[in-house]
Structures are given as structure tokens and as C-alpha cells.
Design a protein around this motif. Structure first.
Motif, PDB file in Angstrom:
ATOM      1  N   ASP A  21       0.648  -1.225   0.220  1.00  0.00           N
ATOM      2  CA  ASP A  21      -0.038   0.062  -0.040  1.00  0.00           C
ATOM      3  C   ASP A  21       0.754   1.522   0.135  1.00  0.00           C
ATOM      4  OD1 ASP A  21      -2.387   1.429  -0.027  1.00  0.00           O
ATOM      5  OD2 ASP A  21      -2.882   1.002   1.969  1.00  0.00           O
ATOM      6  N   CYS A  22       0.369   2.229  -0.221  1.00  0.00           N
ATOM      7  CA  CYS A  22       0.902   3.601  -0.491  1.00  0.00           C
ATOM      8  C   CYS A  22       0.101   4.812   0.116  1.00  0.00           C
ATOM      9  CB  CYS A  22       1.767   4.032  -1.651  1.00  0.00           C
ATOM     10  SG  CYS A  22       0.562   3.974  -3.125  1.00  0.00           S
ATOM     11  N   HIS A  23       0.442   5.753   0.559  1.00  0.00           N
ATOM     12  CA  HIS A  23      -0.399   6.897   0.981  1.00  0.00           C
ATOM     13  C   HIS A  23       0.408   8.247   0.682  1.00  0.00           C
ATOM     14  CE1 HIS A  23      -3.636   9.152   3.162  1.00  0.00           C
ATOM     15  NE2 HIS A  23      -2.528   9.761   3.855  1.00  0.00           N
ATOM     16  N   ALA A  24      -0.225   9.161   0.202  1.00  0.00           N
ATOM     17  CA  ALA A  24       0.417  10.414   0.132  1.00  0.00           C
ATOM     18  C   ALA A  24      -0.418  11.625   0.704  1.00  0.00           C
ATOM     19  CB  ALA A  24       0.827  10.791  -1.290  1.00  0.00           C
ATOM     20  N   THR A  25       0.182  12.531   0.985  1.00  0.00           N
ATOM     21  CA  THR A  25      -0.627  13.760   1.580  1.00  0.00           C
ATOM     22  C   THR A  25       0.293  15.097   1.282  1.00  0.00           C
ATOM     23  OG1 THR A  25       0.418  13.515   3.742  1.00  0.00           O
ATOM     24  CG2 THR A  25      -1.616  12.863   3.347  1.00  0.00           C
ATOM     25  N   LEU A  26      -0.468  16.259   0.928  1.00  0.00           N
ATOM     26  CA  LEU A  26       0.175  17.507   0.636  1.00  0.00           C
ATOM     27  C   LEU A  26      -0.339  18.456   1.751  1.00  0.00           C
ATOM     28  CD1 LEU A  26       2.071  19.091  -1.129  1.00  0.00           C
ATOM     29  CD2 LEU A  26      -0.037  19.688  -2.523  1.00  0.00           C
ATOM     30  N   TYR A  27       0.596  19.208   2.435  1.00  0.00           N
ATOM     31  CA  TYR A  27       0.262  20.030   3.260  1.00  0.00           C
ATOM     32  C   TYR A  27       0.590  21.587   2.699  1.00  0.00           C
ATOM     33  CZ  TYR A  27       0.236  16.355   6.620  1.00  0.00           C
ATOM     34  OH  TYR A  27      -0.205  14.947   7.031  1.00  0.00           O
ATOM     35  N   ASP A  28       0.657  22.674   3.337  1.00  0.00           N
ATOM     36  CA  ASP A  28       1.148  24.117   2.678  1.00  0.00           C
ATOM     37  C   ASP A  28       2.246  23.833   2.031  1.00  0.00           C
ATOM     38  OD1 ASP A  28      -1.059  24.890   3.734  1.00  0.00           O
ATOM     39  OD2 ASP A  28      -0.290  25.740   5.594  1.00  0.00           O
ATOM     40  N   TYR A  29       3.493  23.463   2.616  1.00  0.00           N
ATOM     41  CA  TYR A  29       4.940  23.304   1.861  1.00  0.00           C
ATOM     42  C   TYR A  29       5.495  22.086   1.735  1.00  0.00           C
ATOM     43  CZ  TYR A  29       3.876  28.349   1.873  1.00  0.00           C
ATOM     44  OH  TYR A  29       3.295  29.581   1.698  1.00  0.00           O
ATOM     45  N   ILE A  30       4.754  21.045   2.521  1.00  0.00           N
ATOM     46  CA  ILE A  30       5.587  19.897   2.821  1.00  0.00           C
ATOM     47  C   ILE A  30       4.589  18.767   1.914  1.00  0.00           C
ATOM     48  CG2 ILE A  30       6.257  18.104   4.534  1.00  0.00           C
ATOM     49  CD1 ILE A  30       6.669  20.487   6.457  1.00  0.00           C
ATOM     50  N   GLU A  31       5.113  17.744   1.299  1.00  0.00           N
ATOM     51  CA  GLU A  31       4.826  16.773   0.803  1.00  0.00           C
ATOM     52  C   GLU A  31       5.309  15.250   1.226  1.00  0.00           C
ATOM     53  OE1 GLU A  31       4.972  14.633  -3.757  1.00  0.00           O
ATOM     54  OE2 GLU A  31       5.127  16.931  -3.664  1.00  0.00           O
ATOM     55  N   HIS A  32       4.294  14.381   1.528  1.00  0.00           N
ATOM     56  CA  HIS A  32       4.634  13.364   2.423  1.00  0.00           C
ATOM     57  C   HIS A  32       4.082  12.223   1.870  1.00  0.00           C
ATOM     58  CE1 HIS A  32       5.509  11.176   6.101  1.00  0.00           C
ATOM     59  NE2 HIS A  32       4.386  10.725   6.114  1.00  0.00           N
ATOM     60  N   HIS A  33       5.078  11.088   1.657  1.00  0.00           N
ATOM     61  CA  HIS A  33       4.565   9.749   1.182  1.00  0.00           C
ATOM     62  C   HIS A  33       4.941   8.605   2.100  1.00  0.00           C
ATOM     63  CE1 HIS A  33       4.143  11.666  -2.986  1.00  0.00           C
ATOM     64  NE2 HIS A  33       5.152  12.435  -2.672  1.00  0.00           N
ATOM     65  N   THR A  34       4.200   7.648   2.339  1.00  0.00           N
ATOM     66  CA  THR A  34       4.261   6.492   3.052  1.00  0.00           C
ATOM     67  C   THR A  34       4.209   5.481   2.082  1.00  0.00           C
ATOM     68  OG1 THR A  34       3.399   7.712   4.803  1.00  0.00           O
ATOM     69  CG2 THR A  34       3.730   5.478   5.136  1.00  0.00           C
ATOM     70  N   LEU A  35       5.100   4.495   2.218  1.00  0.00           N
ATOM     71  CA  LEU A  35       4.915   3.028   1.101  1.00  0.00           C
ATOM     72  C   LEU A  35       4.941   1.987   2.454  1.00  0.00           C
ATOM     73  CD1 LEU A  35       7.632   3.784  -1.172  1.00  0.00           C
ATOM     74  CD2 LEU A  35       5.203   4.466  -1.422  1.00  0.00           C
ATOM     75  N   PHE A  36       4.149   0.936   2.263  1.00  0.00           N
ATOM     76  CA  PHE A  36       4.166  -0.338   3.213  1.00  0.00           C
ATOM     77  C   PHE A  36       4.422  -1.469   2.433  1.00  0.00           C
ATOM     78  CE2 PHE A  36       0.878   2.959   4.540  1.00  0.00           C
ATOM     79  CZ  PHE A  36       1.133   3.061   5.844  1.00  0.00           C
ATOM     80  N   PHE A  37       5.464  -2.297   2.886  1.00  0.00           N
ATOM     81  CA  PHE A  37       5.903  -3.597   2.330  1.00  0.00           C
ATOM     82  C   PHE A  37       5.627  -4.535   3.441  1.00  0.00           C
ATOM     83  CE2 PHE A  37       8.324  -0.057   0.565  1.00  0.00           C
ATOM     84  CZ  PHE A  37       8.602  -0.430  -0.601  1.00  0.00           C
ATOM     85  N   THR A  38       5.661  -5.733   2.600  1.00  0.00           N
ATOM     86  CA  THR A  38       5.716  -7.101   3.600  1.00  0.00           C
ATOM     87  C   THR A  38       6.481  -7.762   3.022  1.00  0.00           C
ATOM     88  OG1 THR A  38       3.610  -7.948   2.577  1.00  0.00           O
ATOM     89  CG2 THR A  38       3.161  -6.747   4.478  1.00  0.00           C
ATOM     90  N   MET A  39       7.164  -9.028   3.693  1.00  0.00           N
ATOM     91  CA  MET A  39       7.895  -9.772   3.234  1.00  0.00           C
ATOM     92  C   MET A  39       7.207 -10.946   2.493  1.00  0.00           C
ATOM     93  SD  MET A  39      10.967 -11.444   5.369  1.00  0.00           S
ATOM     94  CE  MET A  39      12.213 -10.193   5.681  1.00  0.00           C
ATOM     95  N   LYS A  40       7.638 -11.302   1.095  1.00  0.00           N
ATOM     96  CA  LYS A  40       6.843 -12.240   0.211  1.00  0.00           C
ATOM     97  C   LYS A  40       6.895 -13.526   1.008  1.00  0.00           C
ATOM     98  CE  LYS A  40       8.871 -10.229  -4.375  1.00  0.00           C
ATOM     99  NZ  LYS A  40       9.857 -10.610  -5.015  1.00  0.00           N
ATOM    100  N   SER A  41       5.721 -14.118   0.955  1.00  0.00           N
ATOM    101  CA  SER A  41       5.208 -15.365   1.556  1.00  0.00           C
ATOM    102  C   SER A  41       5.956 -16.427   0.405  1.00  0.00           C
ATOM    103  CB  SER A  41       4.029 -15.900   1.359  1.00  0.00           C
ATOM    104  OG  SER A  41       3.478 -15.788   0.135  1.00  0.00           O
ATOM    105  N   ARG A  42       6.264 -17.327   1.070  1.00  0.00           N
ATOM    106  CA  ARG A  42       7.040 -18.817   0.459  1.00  0.00           C
ATOM    107  C   ARG A  42       6.276 -19.742  -0.153  1.00  0.00           C
ATOM    108  NH1 ARG A  42      12.784 -19.210   3.755  1.00  0.00           N
ATOM    109  NH2 ARG A  42      13.334 -17.025   3.672  1.00  0.00           N
ATOM    110  N   ILE A  43       4.942 -19.245  -0.189  1.00  0.00           N
ATOM    111  CA  ILE A  43       3.907 -20.648  -0.813  1.00  0.00           C
ATOM    112  C   ILE A  43       4.237 -20.702  -2.110  1.00  0.00           C
ATOM    113  CG2 ILE A  43       1.563 -21.084  -1.214  1.00  0.00           C
ATOM    114  CD1 ILE A  43       1.078 -19.326   1.537  1.00  0.00           C
TER     115      ILE A  43
END
Length: 120
Positions: free
Chosen positions: A98-120
């Protein structure tokens, strides 16, 4: 059922601040230390050493790269995020969930979420 390990990468721009929380390899952090300061809009050459990731142990182990004297325009922001994604992909064990982005007055913020790949 066990929950796979997770990693969260946060980007804040102008000034650039990158934080990585999760079980990332030390070799990946070293590679990012070499790449990221040189991808900003202004130069890091000069008398100061380029900034590097700092390890914080509380509340959980995470790495923070703070570049308070540097600026990243839109092209530099994309280059920084792409470099981080490439280094995480080189580890070969992470899937972005997943990812998420927000824009404030002068600051841009991005968040990326990762999980470890399953071994199935």
C-alpha cells in the motif's frame, strides 16, 4: 497463522527526510547513504560530509536520513523514491502492499508499506 515482517518507508520533502522502519539489510542502508544525498536539487559537495542514515532504537529500530540543508524539486523527489524502491527490490524479499500521500502547505509526505514475500 504468523504475520509476515513489515517495513514502512516515509518520505517528507523540502527539506528531504526519509525514514525506514523494519528489518532492512545494512548493505541496503549503506547503498542508500551513497545514493540519496546526491539526488537532491542542490549539491552536497563542499566542506561538509553528506548526510547519512541514523539508527534509532526506540520505539522500534528504524533509520532516519535528515537532509535539512538540501532541497528536492519534483524530478529529484521522484529520483529519490525510485532509488529507495530499487534498493528495496534488490533485497528480493519485499512486496509493496500500500502507499499513501498527503500534501500540506509546503510539505509533501509519502508513505510506502511493504511485507515480506510469502514462500508459498
Amino acid at each position: 497463522m504468523a504475520v509476515p515482517p513489515a517495513m514502512v518507508v516515509n518520505f517528507s520533502f523540502n527539506p528531504p527526510v526519509i525514514s525506514i522502519a523494519g528489518p532492512i539489510k545494512e548493505s541496503t542502508i549503506a547503498k542508500l547513504n551513497d545514493l540519496l544525498p546526491h539526488l537532491t536539487s542542490n549539491s552536497v559537495r563542499g566542506r561538509r560530509a553528506p548526510p547519512s542514515f541514523v539508527v534509532n532504537e526506540a520505539p522500534t529500530k528504524h533509520y532516519i536520513l535528515d537532509m535539512p540543508t538540501l532541497v528536492a524539486n519534483e524530478e529529484s523527489q521522484m529520483a529519490i523514491m525510485l532509488a529507495v524502491l530499487d534498493c528495496i527490490e534488490d533485497e528480493g524479499c519485499w512486496t509493496m502492499r500500500d502507499c499513501h500521500a498527503t500534501l500540506y502547505d509546503y510539505i509533501e509526505h509519502h508513505t510506502l508499506f511493504f511485507t515480506m514475500k510469502s514462500r508459498i
